[in-house]
Design a protein around this motif. Structure first.
Motif, short mmCIF file in Angstrom:
data_model
loop_
_atom_site.label_atom_id
_atom_site.label_comp_id
_atom_site.label_asym_id
_atom_site.label_seq_id
_atom_site.Cartn_x
_atom_site.Cartn_y
_atom_site.Cartn_z
N VAL A 153 -5.09 7.38 -3.88
CA VAL A 153 -4.10 6.73 -3.10
C VAL A 153 -3.94 6.49 -1.80
O VAL A 153 -4.30 5.93 -0.58
CB VAL A 153 -3.05 5.89 -4.25
CG1 VAL A 153 -2.86 4.24 -2.78
CG2 VAL A 153 -3.17 4.94 -5.14
N MET A 154 -2.92 7.95 -1.37
CA MET A 154 -3.51 8.09 -0.33
C MET A 154 -4.74 8.31 0.68
O MET A 154 -4.18 8.15 1.89
CB MET A 154 -3.09 9.74 -0.25
CG MET A 154 -1.38 9.32 -0.87
SD MET A 154 -0.31 11.27 -0.77
CE MET A 154 -1.20 11.85 0.58
N LEU A 155 -5.73 8.87 -0.14
CA LEU A 155 -6.98 9.02 1.46
C LEU A 155 -7.43 7.78 2.03
O LEU A 155 -7.58 8.37 3.11
CB LEU A 155 -8.04 8.72 0.00
CG LEU A 155 -9.57 10.19 0.45
CD1 LEU A 155 -9.09 10.77 0.73
CD2 LEU A 155 -10.97 9.82 -0.32
N PRO A 156 -6.98 6.60 1.97
CA PRO A 156 -7.35 6.27 3.36
C PRO A 156 -6.79 5.97 4.26
O PRO A 156 -6.53 6.21 5.23
CB PRO A 156 -7.81 3.93 2.40
CG PRO A 156 -6.98 4.27 0.82
CD PRO A 156 -6.96 6.30 0.68
N ARG B 17 0.67 8.85 9.10
CA ARG B 17 1.79 10.22 8.71
C ARG B 17 2.54 9.56 7.39
O ARG B 17 3.22 10.46 6.81
CB ARG B 17 2.23 10.17 9.82
CG ARG B 17 1.56 10.97 11.01
CD ARG B 17 2.94 11.50 12.08
NE ARG B 17 2.10 12.50 13.08
CZ ARG B 17 2.27 13.45 13.73
NH1 ARG B 17 2.78 14.17 12.45
NH2 ARG B 17 1.76 14.01 13.93
N ASP B 18 2.25 8.30 6.73
CA ASP B 18 3.30 8.07 6.32
C ASP B 18 2.65 7.88 4.71
O ASP B 18 2.86 7.00 3.53
CB ASP B 18 4.13 6.82 6.53
CG ASP B 18 2.91 5.69 6.88
OD1 ASP B 18 1.93 5.80 6.86
OD2 ASP B 18 3.65 4.34 6.46
N ALA B 19 1.28 9.02 4.64
CA ALA B 19 0.33 7.79 3.51
C ALA B 19 1.10 8.09 1.98
O ALA B 19 0.94 7.01 1.69
CB ALA B 19 -0.44 9.35 3.87
N ARG B 20 2.35 9.80 1.94
CA ARG B 20 2.66 9.34 0.97
C ARG B 20 3.89 8.51 0.14
O ARG B 20 3.62 8.19 -0.36
CB ARG B 20 3.05 11.22 0.60
CG ARG B 20 3.56 11.35 -0.67
CD ARG B 20 4.38 12.38 -0.74
NE ARG B 20 3.46 14.12 -1.24
CZ ARG B 20 2.93 14.24 -2.10
NH1 ARG B 20 3.01 14.04 -3.27
NH2 ARG B 20 1.51 15.06 -2.10
N THR C 50 -3.62 -0.05 2.49
CA THR C 50 -3.76 -0.04 3.71
C THR C 50 -3.50 -1.19 4.17
O THR C 50 -3.68 -1.16 5.51
CB THR C 50 -5.53 0.45 4.22
OG1 THR C 50 -6.33 -0.33 3.62
CG2 THR C 50 -5.78 1.67 3.87
N GLN C 51 -3.27 -1.99 3.60
CA GLN C 51 -3.03 -3.83 3.91
C GLN C 51 -3.71 -4.36 4.48
O GLN C 51 -3.80 -4.86 5.59
CB GLN C 51 -1.12 -4.20 4.51
CG GLN C 51 -0.76 -3.12 3.64
CD GLN C 51 0.69 -3.81 4.71
OE1 GLN C 51 0.67 -2.73 5.29
NE2 GLN C 51 2.26 -4.00 3.79
N PRO C 52 -5.11 -4.96 3.71
CA PRO C 52 -6.70 -4.30 4.90
C PRO C 52 -6.45 -6.07 4.66
O PRO C 52 -5.95 -6.81 3.96
CB PRO C 52 -7.57 -4.70 3.29
CG PRO C 52 -7.30 -4.85 2.44
CD PRO C 52 -5.17 -4.22 2.26
N ALA C 53 -7.39 -6.51 5.83
CA ALA C 53 -7.50 -8.43 6.05
C ALA C 53 -8.11 -8.41 4.98
O ALA C 53 -7.93 -9.27 4.13
CB ALA C 53 -7.83 -8.50 7.66
N VAL C 54 -9.32 -8.27 4.59
CA VAL C 54 -10.53 -8.28 3.25
C VAL C 54 -10.29 -8.10 3.08
O VAL C 54 -10.60 -6.26 2.64
CB VAL C 54 -11.81 -8.66 3.52
CG1 VAL C 54 -12.33 -9.25 2.81
CG2 VAL C 54 -11.36 -9.86 5.34
#
Lengths: 831, 229
Positions: free
Chosen positions: B109-112, B119-122, B161-165
């Motif tokens: 889940v952290m990867l993208p 920096r706040d991936a975790r 990543t809260q993507p648009a699509v």
């Protein structure tokens, strides 16, 4: 980008290590590096032992000789570099016991002599010897057996040398620098240098040879050598192993070349293993690279991650491999301890750096192109698994690998003809293998209809994985060829050595035989059961000019040439050309050449002085000037231990000179009594004992042969690992195919038979091609590198074909066993 | 509801070369998708669904036409440019999950986020794992998780990543009915809560009907759009 790539590379690398995916990559690299460094360590240790052994002939690592006293500043320079220094002063003097006397080679040495090798002493003349712990104490003398026999002395006798008197406390059997040249031929007597002034032998005009002996760390020796090259006076002569006797040099040259060749094989197998490992790495990472790109990673980023990972794997493998290589080498040394006859010098650390550098070089040559290709994996692969990266340009795909191989080959052999020969042979062999592999694919397709289901499955596998089959065929073919080649060349080399050093090789040289006693002397030898060789006249001569130009005005680039020009040579004259002499230019003396001013020179003499046929050489023979034209060049087999000379003249011109005769003979080791009798009967004849020199030469050869055999074992191991790595590379595909077949109703036996059929076919064909390649390469190496006659060996073909089939089939079966054993459902579910 | 166009396909055509000659997989496909919509792309096998998805997400390039994603012409970008756009605006859920086997659920889940240099991936990944009900499984490797759990990880990775699509390719194809239903519910729930636009490729008509629009492909062509019942 690197900052983001490093943590990801590290994390996925650690995770993949735990999940076992990289174990094959690591194993292949580690074993390859272990084989390489193992060979490196062992070769360096045995090589150092060979060097040390050869240095024993000089009694030092470096030896400075002069006819004038050698200044103390050299001692200071040597000690500053941490080297040991001893001095040895030699002169001819008559030794008396009562009325009996004998011209002897008096050697006065300082404490610490010899720096290399051992002085061997006995309690009686020609008795059992043991190493000396020290040098003679002041007032003591250690004469040779022949000297004692000549003057009827024994241990406890008192001898007079010049104005001093000495007590015989031990008998000198051998000293290491006895065999360095044949110049000092009178029997030796060893005394303490502190006693020399008391003899009052050294007077103005005395002919004295001074020697300063140095030994220590190789770098320090080299540093002193460089310094001495500049600082020494023209009358001082530097001697190191390369200027030692031609016999030793021949043996070491051969050993060095062969060991280089053997380690080169390990290097190339290492490259093959890494190429396979890299290929597998790429196959395993296509999906993850596609996924990373889908999630937003750039091409450069995925390449950086892969590169970092492979670099890390390489470093870890190099480290573990070096440790394993060191351990394997140490273990082998322990196992072979009895054969090694004494401790090997400690390993130097150069192989570790060579291991690391080679691992990185091979990685760059063989792993970089596939990684570049990996980074071009399209993101689309996440949706369509049949989509892969576009093929690399040929130059990019193979260029770095070819460059790395060429670099490594040259780095190891450092000899242009061998480099070119080996490279061309390899290229031709690879091209041939690839061509035959391609033909095989076509051929198998036409064969599939006529065989049973198992064979059809096996052969179909070869045909379907077309490129993979060709690659594997090439790898197996190379591996088997290398193993065959080593066996062929090794046997040729060993048999050549055995041929060149028969057990009844002459072990005594006799010189100073007066012409009128020659017949009686040879008769005496034969009566005592000695096997005699040819007898030749001999006189000392000095080269004074070449083509009318004085040698003192002629600069010589070659140090040996300078040596030939500076010192007296022993020369001979004869009509007979020995079987150990081969004319390589010009022609040998014909009947009508007798009496003409011609000279036949050895290849060493010709090369060192840069002479050509027709050159006029001017000599000073016993004060008279004598000119002769070079009429032929001879290649001399020095290790025949027959009387041989750099310069041979036809009978006639030198007949009137005051020459003596020399010969060599084999005496059984128990014939010491006959020798004592001989010394009494022919007091003017000097007996030169070759036993010690022969023991040293044999020891050098033994060590070289041992190194070769050890290297062969390492290479065999490396070859097997490469083979297993190749089989491993196709395991995933095989697992899936096996599951499919078993799902469709094939039993385990059928699948196993299919796998065996595939690998046996691959092995037999690889073996056949390898036998062709090994025979051709063996011929080339034997003829052009080692200068030995090559006789084709039918075993190469049998071993190649049968061995190749069995080896590849067994290894393939072992490596794919789990493929068949895994339940089909597990595989088909992706487990 | 309908506001900004977030995804626009203009006369998209995709041709490939086959042994039998050029093959047209998609022909002149055009449509608009608005922010917050959920759109199903349906069609029989070989209709061109996956090809269309690949073009929309910038995984592949069209032979003709163009794709505008969040106002950016995807077809004008190079490979790295498209990757950057995906990192910033796009999430994916695949039929076969496509998890990195060597990373734990949390690390997947952290990867993208890490690829985007966040920096706040975790903490962000932990928060998303909790939202998909995986709080207790974050330290597990994919092979230690069930199919449903693996798809939850994939959904968390897509939303983190809260993507648009968000593109989902047959998200329930590898799951049993009950698990599939749970996954679909989760997907729609997250879509509704985060106002992400969902583009779903499926051959499952039931699933398609849960979307606000259905685009149907047949033989590489877009059929006239029908209102969802």
């Amino acid at each position: 980008m690197i900052r983001r790539a490093v943590p990801l590379a590290l994390r996925t690398l650690v995770r993949e290590w735990h999940s076992g995916e990289l174990s094959i990559v690591l194993l292949a690299l580690t074993v390859a590096v272990a084989a390489l460094t193992g060979v490196g360590f062992l070769v360096s240790r045995i090589g150092a032992a060979v060097d040390l052994q050869a240095n024993e002939v000089l009694a030092a690592d470096l030896r400075l000789e002069s006819t004038r006293p050698i200044g103390p500043r050299y001692v200071d320079e040597a000690r500053q570099r941490g080297l040991q220094v001893v001095e040895s002063t030699g002169l001819l003097s008559v030794v008396f016991q009562g009325d009996e006397s004998q011209l002897s080679n008096l050697r006065a040495v300082t404490a610490g002599y010899p720096l290399r090798g051992q002085v061997m002493l006995a309690d009686t003349a020609f008795g059992q010897s043991s190493p000396a712990a020290d040098i003679p104490a002041p007032g003591e003398a250690w004469p040779e057996s022949k000297l004692l026999a000549a003057i009827g002395a024994e241990v406890g006798s008192e001898l007079a040398i010049g104005a001093a008197r000495f007590k015989v406390t031990r008998v000198l059997i051998t000293r290491p620098d006895q065999g360095a040249t044949f110049a000092d031929l009178a029997p030796s007597i060893l005394i303490n240098a502190a006693d020399l002034p008391a003899t009052q032998l050294i007077q103005p005009g005395s002919r004295v040879s001074y020697a300063m002996l140095f030994a220590g760390a190789p770098t320090a020796v080299q540093s002193l050598r460089d310094w001495l090259d500049v600082a020494k006076t023209p009358s001082e002569r530097l001697l190191d192993i390369s200027e030692s006797t031609p016999q030793i040099k021949t043996a070491i040259d051969r050993a060095g070349r062969f060991l280089s060749l053997a380690s080169l094989v390990a290097v190339l197998l290492c490259a093959i293993a890494v190429a396979m490992a890299a290929r597998r790495y790429v196959q395993r990472h296509l999906d993850s690279v596609a996924l990373m790109k889908t999630l937003g990673a750039s091409r450069a980023f995925t390449l950086t991650v892969s590169l970092l990972q492979l670099l890390l794997i390489g470093l870890v493998a190099a480290l573990i491999g070096s440790l394993l290589g060191f351990a394997a080498q140490a273990g082998l040394v322990v196992v072979l301890k009895d054969l090694l006859k004494g401790e090997l010098p400690p390993a130097d650390w150069a192989p570790v750096w060579i291991g690391f550098l080679t691992a990185i070089a091979i990685l760059a040559g063989f792993a970089l192109p596939p990684l570049l290709q990996l980074s071009r994996t399209p993101a689309l692969r996440v949706l369509r698994r049949d989509v892969g990266p576009p093929p690399l340009l040929v130059m990019l795909a193979f260029g770095p690998a070819v460059a790395a191989v060429l670099f490594l080959i040259y780095w190891v052999v450092r000899d242009v003809p061998i480099f070119l020969g080996f490279t061309l042979g390899l290229t031709a062999f690879l091209a041939l293998l690839a061509l035959v592999g391609w033909l095989l694919v076509r051929f198998t397709n036409s064969m599939r209809g006529g065989v049973g289901v198992a064979w059809r499955y096996g052969i179909a596998n070869l045909g379907r994985r077309r490129i993979e089959s060709v690659v594997q065929l090439t790898a197996f073919g190379c591996g088997i060829m290398v193993l065959l080649l080593l066996a062929v060349v090794r046997n040729d080399l060993l048999s050549d050595w055995r041929k060149s050093l028969p057990s009844d090789i002459p072990n005594y040289f006799f010189i100073n035989i007066p012409p009128e006693e020659r017949t009686a002397f040879v008769e005496f030898l034969r009566e005592r059961g000695a096997q005699t060789s040819r007898a030749l006249p001999m006189i000392r001569a000095r080269l004074t000019g070449i083509n009318g130009r004085g040698v003192e005005d002629t600069p010589f680039a070659d140090a040996r040439g300078q040596g030939f020009a500076n010192r007296e040579q022993n020369i001979t004259w004869t009509r007979e050309l020995g079987p150990d002499n081969q004319i390589v230019a010009g022609r040998w003396f014909a009947d009508d050449d007798v009496g003409k001013a011609l000279v036949s020179i050895s290849t060493e003499f010709q090369e060192a002085l840069g002479l050509v046929l027709g050159d006029r050489l001017e000599f000073d023979v016993a004060g008279e000037t004598f000119e002769a034209t070079v009429s032929s060049v001879r290649k001399v087999k020095w290790d025949s231990f027959q009387p041989n000379f750099f310069l041979v003249f036809p009978p006639g011109p030198l007949d009137g000179t005051a020459g003596t005769w020399m010969t060599s003979a084999y005496f059984h080791p128990t014939s010491s009594r006959s020798l004592a009798e001989l010394v009494r009967r022919f007091p003017s004849v000097s007996v030169f004992d070759l036993d010690d020199l022969l023991v040293q030469v044999r020891s050098v050869i033994d060590k070289a042969a041992l190194a070769v055999q050890s290297v062969f074992l390492f290479t065999l191991l490396a070859g097997l690992v490469v083979l297993l790595a190749a089989v491993q590379a196709s395991r995933d595909e095989r697992r899936y195919e096996s599951a499919m077949l078993r799902t469709l109703g094939a039993n385990r036996r059928t699948v196993q038979q299919g796998i065996l059929a595939e690998f046996a076919t691959l092995g037999v064909l690889s073996g056949l091609l390898a036998a062709v390649g090994a025979s051709i390469a063996g011929f080339f190496i034997a003829r052009h590198v080692l200068n030995v006659p090559y006789s084709p060996d039918p075993w190469v073909w049998l071993i190649g074909v049968v061995g190749g089939g069995l080896l590849v089939a067994t290894a393939g079966w072992l490596a794919t066993r789990s493929v068949v054993n895994q339940p089909p459902l597990v595989t088909l579910r992706g487990g | 509801m309908k506001s900004d166009i977030v995804l626009k396909a203009e006369n998209l055509t995709k041709q490939v070369t086959s042994p039998e000659g050029p093959l047209t997989i998609l022909r002149d496909v055009s449509f608009d998708i608005y922010a917050g919509e959920s759109v199903a792309i349906v069609g029989a096998s070989g209709a061109g669904k996956s090809t269309l998805l690949a073009l929309l997400a910038g995984l592949d390039t069209p032979s003709a036409g163009r794709v505008m994603l969040a106002g950016i012409d995807v077809t004008n970008l190079d490979e790295d440019g498209r990757a950057k756009l995906r990192a910033e605006r796009v999430g994916f859920v695949f039929q076969s999950f496509h998890l990195v086997q060597s990373l734990t659920a949390l690390e997947n889940v952290m990867l993208p986020l890490e690829l985007a240099g966040r920096r706040d991936a975790r903490p962000a990944a932990l928060d998303t794992c909790e939202r998909v009900g995986l709080a207790s499984r974050t330290g597990h490797y994919p092979r230690q998780l069930s199919g449903g759990e693996q798809q939850r990880v994939a959904i968390a990775r897509a939303f983190v990543t809260q993507p648009a699509v968000l593109f989902a390719d047959e998200p329930t194809g590898n799951l049993d009915t009950v698990t599939g239903e749970k996954i679909v519910s989760l997907l729609f729930e997250l879509n509704a809560n985060s106002r992400t636009t969902l583009v779903l490729v499926t051959h499952d008509r039931e699933l398609a009907r849960r979307c606000s629009r259905i685009l149907e492909l047949s033989g590489g062509e877009l059929l006239p759009e029908q209102a969802v019942a």
